[in-house]
Design an enzyme around this catalytic site. Sequence first.
Site, PDB file in Angstrom:
ATOM      1  N   ARG A  17       0.856  -1.188   0.000  1.00 33.66           N
ATOM      2  CA  ARG A  17       0.000   0.000   0.000  1.00 33.66           C
ATOM      3  C   ARG A  17       0.890   1.235   0.000  1.00 33.66           C
ATOM      4  O   ARG A  17       1.788   1.353   0.835  1.00 33.66           O
ATOM      5  CB  ARG A  17      -0.897   0.047   1.239  1.00 33.66           C
ATOM      6  CG  ARG A  17      -1.894  -1.089   1.358  1.00 33.66           C
ATOM      7  CD  ARG A  17      -2.869  -0.824   2.503  1.00 33.66           C
ATOM      8  NE  ARG A  17      -3.637  -2.019   2.830  1.00 33.66           N
ATOM      9  CZ  ARG A  17      -4.715  -2.431   2.168  1.00 33.66           C
ATOM     10  NH1 ARG A  17      -5.128  -1.742   1.124  1.00 33.66           N
ATOM     11  NH2 ARG A  17      -5.356  -3.521   2.549  1.00 33.66           N
ATOM     12  N   HIS A  77       2.771  -9.457   0.743  1.00 36.40           N
ATOM     13  CA  HIS A  77       2.455  -8.550   1.831  1.00 36.40           C
ATOM     14  C   HIS A  77       3.708  -8.109   2.583  1.00 36.40           C
ATOM     15  O   HIS A  77       3.646  -7.326   3.522  1.00 36.40           O
ATOM     16  CB  HIS A  77       1.476  -9.258   2.790  1.00 36.40           C
ATOM     17  CG  HIS A  77       0.897  -8.385   3.859  1.00 36.40           C
ATOM     18  ND1 HIS A  77       1.211  -8.541   5.192  1.00 36.40           N
ATOM     19  CD2 HIS A  77       0.027  -7.354   3.793  1.00 36.40           C
ATOM     20  CE1 HIS A  77       0.553  -7.638   5.903  1.00 36.40           C
ATOM     21  NE2 HIS A  77      -0.171  -6.910   5.098  1.00 36.40           N
ATOM     22  N   TYR A 110      -0.168   4.675  12.354  1.00 39.10           N
ATOM     23  CA  TYR A 110       0.057   3.309  12.812  1.00 39.10           C
ATOM     24  C   TYR A 110       1.314   3.233  13.671  1.00 39.10           C
ATOM     25  O   TYR A 110       2.244   4.017  13.496  1.00 39.10           O
ATOM     26  CB  TYR A 110       0.259   2.353  11.626  1.00 39.10           C
ATOM     27  CG  TYR A 110      -0.931   2.123  10.732  1.00 39.10           C
ATOM     28  CD1 TYR A 110      -2.105   2.864  10.860  1.00 39.10           C
ATOM     29  CD2 TYR A 110      -0.878   1.160   9.732  1.00 39.10           C
ATOM     30  CE1 TYR A 110      -3.183   2.653  10.026  1.00 39.10           C
ATOM     31  CE2 TYR A 110      -1.958   0.933   8.892  1.00 39.10           C
ATOM     32  CZ  TYR A 110      -3.102   1.684   9.029  1.00 39.10           C
ATOM     33  OH  TYR A 110      -4.162   1.461   8.203  1.00 39.10           O
ATOM     34  N   ARG A 206      -4.198  -7.317  18.983  1.00 37.23           N
ATOM     35  CA  ARG A 206      -5.124  -6.173  18.903  1.00 37.23           C
ATOM     36  C   ARG A 206      -6.534  -6.591  18.503  1.00 37.23           C
ATOM     37  O   ARG A 206      -7.517  -6.124  19.072  1.00 37.23           O
ATOM     38  CB  ARG A 206      -4.601  -5.140  17.898  1.00 37.23           C
ATOM     39  CG  ARG A 206      -5.590  -4.021  17.613  1.00 37.23           C
ATOM     40  CD  ARG A 206      -5.008  -2.941  16.733  1.00 37.23           C
ATOM     41  NE  ARG A 206      -4.504  -3.443  15.476  1.00 37.23           N
ATOM     42  CZ  ARG A 206      -5.266  -3.642  14.383  1.00 37.23           C
ATOM     43  NH1 ARG A 206      -6.570  -3.439  14.430  1.00 37.23           N
ATOM     44  NH2 ARG A 206      -4.726  -4.071  13.258  1.00 37.23           N
ATOM     45  N   HIS A 234       0.076  -1.852  14.971  1.00 30.32           N
ATOM     46  CA  HIS A 234       0.276  -2.573  13.711  1.00 30.32           C
ATOM     47  C   HIS A 234       1.570  -3.372  13.670  1.00 30.32           C
ATOM     48  O   HIS A 234       1.757  -4.210  12.792  1.00 30.32           O
ATOM     49  CB  HIS A 234       0.250  -1.553  12.558  1.00 30.32           C
ATOM     50  CG  HIS A 234       0.078  -2.146  11.204  1.00 30.32           C
ATOM     51  ND1 HIS A 234       1.099  -2.195  10.283  1.00 30.32           N
ATOM     52  CD2 HIS A 234      -0.987  -2.726  10.617  1.00 30.32           C
ATOM     53  CE1 HIS A 234       0.663  -2.757   9.173  1.00 30.32           C
ATOM     54  NE2 HIS A 234      -0.603  -3.100   9.345  1.00 30.32           N
TER      55      HIS A 234
END
Length: 334
Positions: A17, A77, A110, A206, A234
Amino acid sequence: EAADDKNVVSIKMTLYRVAKHSEVVEALCEAAENGKDVLVLVELKARFDEENNIEWSRRLEKAGCTVIYGLEGYKVHSKLCLITKRSGTKTEYYTQIGTGNYNEKTSRLYTDLSVMTCDKDIAKDAIDVFNALASDDTVKSVDKLLVAPNCLQNKVLDMIDGQIAIAQSGGEGYIGVKINSLTDKKIIDRFIEASRAGVKIDLVVRGICCLIPGVEGETDNIRIISIVGRFLEHSRIYMFGKGEERKIYIASADFMTRNTLRRVEVAAPILDEDIKAQISMMFDKMLADNCQARELDSDGEYTLVSDGKEPLNSQELFYDLAYERASKAEVEDK
């Protein structure tokens, strides 16, 4: 810096991203325009960011970068960057591995961790990862990194087994993990086995958690908390053992089957003793958080931690420590 460094010959990077106005992508384009070999994997299956990633991949191609568009059957990822620099006959590698995306917007919102290293064995593993991706394949074996889908879940299970063996021989087995979600049944089952063997397990999860702690005879050695605060938690941390034998990794992967078996994920070992101490301190402070932490009980209910001790907000503490370090560095520079 690498884009303008005349001695840098190549930059390889994975992008999952990126921001709509990405300085990272602009720097990669500049590097290619400066004659450097730039290889970028752009994951087009990043949910909600497909259109943005397509636009940036076209910009990268136009600048002369080699762009790979993910792998069939797997999402990429990982957050991995490898810079190769040559000066005369000397070759240096700078490998960066992170828990968060190369995104200027989310980096302000984050909590994430990132390590940069010149370790040649880690660089070799990173080279193997990029070579496999360029061949539309996944890495089958690595030396120091943990790389899903083939070399992460199995190695995590092996390290849990190592702590079980320590506990069974009368030692003090310990596992500490911080992740976003826990759904991987193989890892969950091994955590339960470890708890039965007497291994102390602290989990900071989380979000989704499919493991119930505090069940007598099964998970009574497991404590699970969730921290929800101003910033989105994160970062991913894996810790195995105590003292000098402790192994610490930071990773892009949660303990979810989709991460451990259906994505390309990378976890990096922390080898520097000062950084290991810093991460251990951060993990301990998260466990001691009594402002934002909620503890999961054996009934599956979360309760705000209220231990009567001096208030400790881990996010605010790390925020203050970061500014303190930055201020010291500024004074030293002057």
